[in-house]
Design an enzyme around this catalytic site. Sequence first.
Site, PDB file in Angstrom:
ATOM      1  N   ASP A 137      40.564  38.107  46.949  1.00 51.62           N
ATOM      2  CA  ASP A 137      39.721  37.687  45.917  1.00 51.62           C
ATOM      3  C   ASP A 137      39.181  36.073  46.394  1.00 51.62           C
ATOM      4  O   ASP A 137      38.596  36.075  47.416  1.00 51.62           O
ATOM      5  CB  ASP A 137      40.551  37.583  44.613  1.00 51.62           C
ATOM      6  CG  ASP A 137      39.664  37.400  43.468  1.00 51.62           C
ATOM      7  OD1 ASP A 137      39.212  37.914  42.761  1.00 51.62           O
ATOM      8  OD2 ASP A 137      39.654  36.051  42.954  1.00 51.62           O
TER       9      ASP A 137
ATOM     10  N   HIS B  82      42.901  45.797  43.515  1.00 50.70           N
ATOM     11  CA  HIS B  82      42.628  44.295  43.847  1.00 50.70           C
ATOM     12  C   HIS B  82      43.810  43.505  43.856  1.00 50.70           C
ATOM     13  O   HIS B  82      43.667  42.521  44.943  1.00 50.70           O
ATOM     14  CB  HIS B  82      41.913  43.889  42.659  1.00 50.70           C
ATOM     15  CG  HIS B  82      41.163  42.534  43.019  1.00 50.70           C
ATOM     16  ND1 HIS B  82      40.199  42.510  44.022  1.00 50.70           N
ATOM     17  CD2 HIS B  82      41.295  41.359  42.457  1.00 50.70           C
ATOM     18  CE1 HIS B  82      40.043  41.265  44.011  1.00 50.70           C
ATOM     19  NE2 HIS B  82      40.265  40.557  43.094  1.00 50.70           N
TER      20      HIS B  82
ATOM     21  N   TYR C 272      34.137  29.346  39.842  1.00 46.00           N
ATOM     22  CA  TYR C 272      33.016  30.303  40.417  1.00 46.00           C
ATOM     23  C   TYR C 272      31.592  29.604  40.327  1.00 46.00           C
ATOM     24  O   TYR C 272      30.985  30.272  41.039  1.00 46.00           O
ATOM     25  CB  TYR C 272      33.020  31.456  38.851  1.00 46.00           C
ATOM     26  CG  TYR C 272      34.169  32.436  39.140  1.00 46.00           C
ATOM     27  CD1 TYR C 272      33.488  33.625  39.441  1.00 46.00           C
ATOM     28  CD2 TYR C 272      35.393  32.191  39.121  1.00 46.00           C
ATOM     29  CE1 TYR C 272      34.538  34.709  39.482  1.00 46.00           C
ATOM     30  CE2 TYR C 272      36.236  33.167  39.441  1.00 46.00           C
ATOM     31  CZ  TYR C 272      35.902  34.585  39.458  1.00 46.00           C
ATOM     32  OH  TYR C 272      36.825  35.569  39.834  1.00 46.00           O
TER      33      TYR C 272
END
Length: 386
Positions: free
Chosen positions: A180, A364, A310
């Site tokens: 990630d 994930h 982000y």
Amino acid sequence: MNAVTRRKFEIAVEDEALTDLLRRVGAARLIDPIDPESSEDGTSLRLVRRLANRWTNGFDWRATEARLNRLPQFISRIDGLDVHYVHQRGVGPAPMPLILTHGWPGSFIEMERILPLLTDPAAHGGDPLDGFDVVVPSLPGYGFSQAPQSTGVSTRIIAGMWAGLMAGLGYDRYGAQGGDIGAGVSMWLARQRPEALTGVHLNYIPSSFAPCIDAAVAPVTPDEQSFLDRVKAFAAEGGAYAALQATRPQTLAYALSDSPIGLTAWMAEKFDAWSDHDGDVEAVIPLDTIITNVSLYWFSGTIDASLRLYKENRLDPLAFAPDERSAVPLGVAVFPRELPMPPRSWVERVFDVRRWSMMPKSGHFAALEQPEALAEDIRAFFRPLR
């Protein structure tokens, strides 16, 4: 860099904060969806209720806090921010330094189960020669790391902070690993500090990773185009969270800072949708683990900073110039229920890929779902690089 000054750290949430959290969970106003079992429109009411009931009837934060405090935790001042990290020394004749970086919506607790497998492999059926000294920092604004005080702190900047942390701990050469956001930090480390990196191991390639394509020299292959199409489809069908966090994170942060159930639903959706299970996320990630992770975000009070990363990464993407390549050896573990992953050729455009493992199971959150398999692939990748 001079040795970092560090102080020991123990988690000690105040009673008032814990009481307030439980009160808010108990008083939550839930929705009345068309189908309480379905996750088609987002986190199912069934899962939220299970988490809320567990939180108020059985989950013991104090016991969890005591368990986590058995990990050797520290705080160091790095580039003007207090950075929290676990520093677990390895067992064996020559442990290799390794920095593990988590992502969103994870935290340092993602690495709790994999830590002993890496630091003391002999105690878990492995070779003592494969031991690591492991450093697990919390990203700025995540958990117990201080939130940035100004804009511009992207994964590129965090990679520089991690390089300073490792140098300050006395490690001139070390490996990096991540998934990630942690994968992006690790790839930036390879670009910025190639002389310090023995290698980089990833269990995810960020979709924002963009090697510059010279169609005249190496046009996009059918496999690569298929990957790009999958990324586009994922963005359209499941990427609303990322678009919001990368553009208007502060608006969302008001709601998530005020409601632990809202925060839980926002994060649990990802644990549910991105992990490898047959309809019950608890089969691979216990409810207590999800609650613990959400609690760290809640008690930190910095959800706005974690979301804003982000946006920082959108403004400072992991892109490569036409003539730019990294000589740092790269290993990738590809798990079957991972988010869209590029083919090996896409990554080889700019990285020296030494290992590309197709893993049998997991999604994930590999360090949570399949820590033994991930640990073995990490050990195998770094073995010839020691």
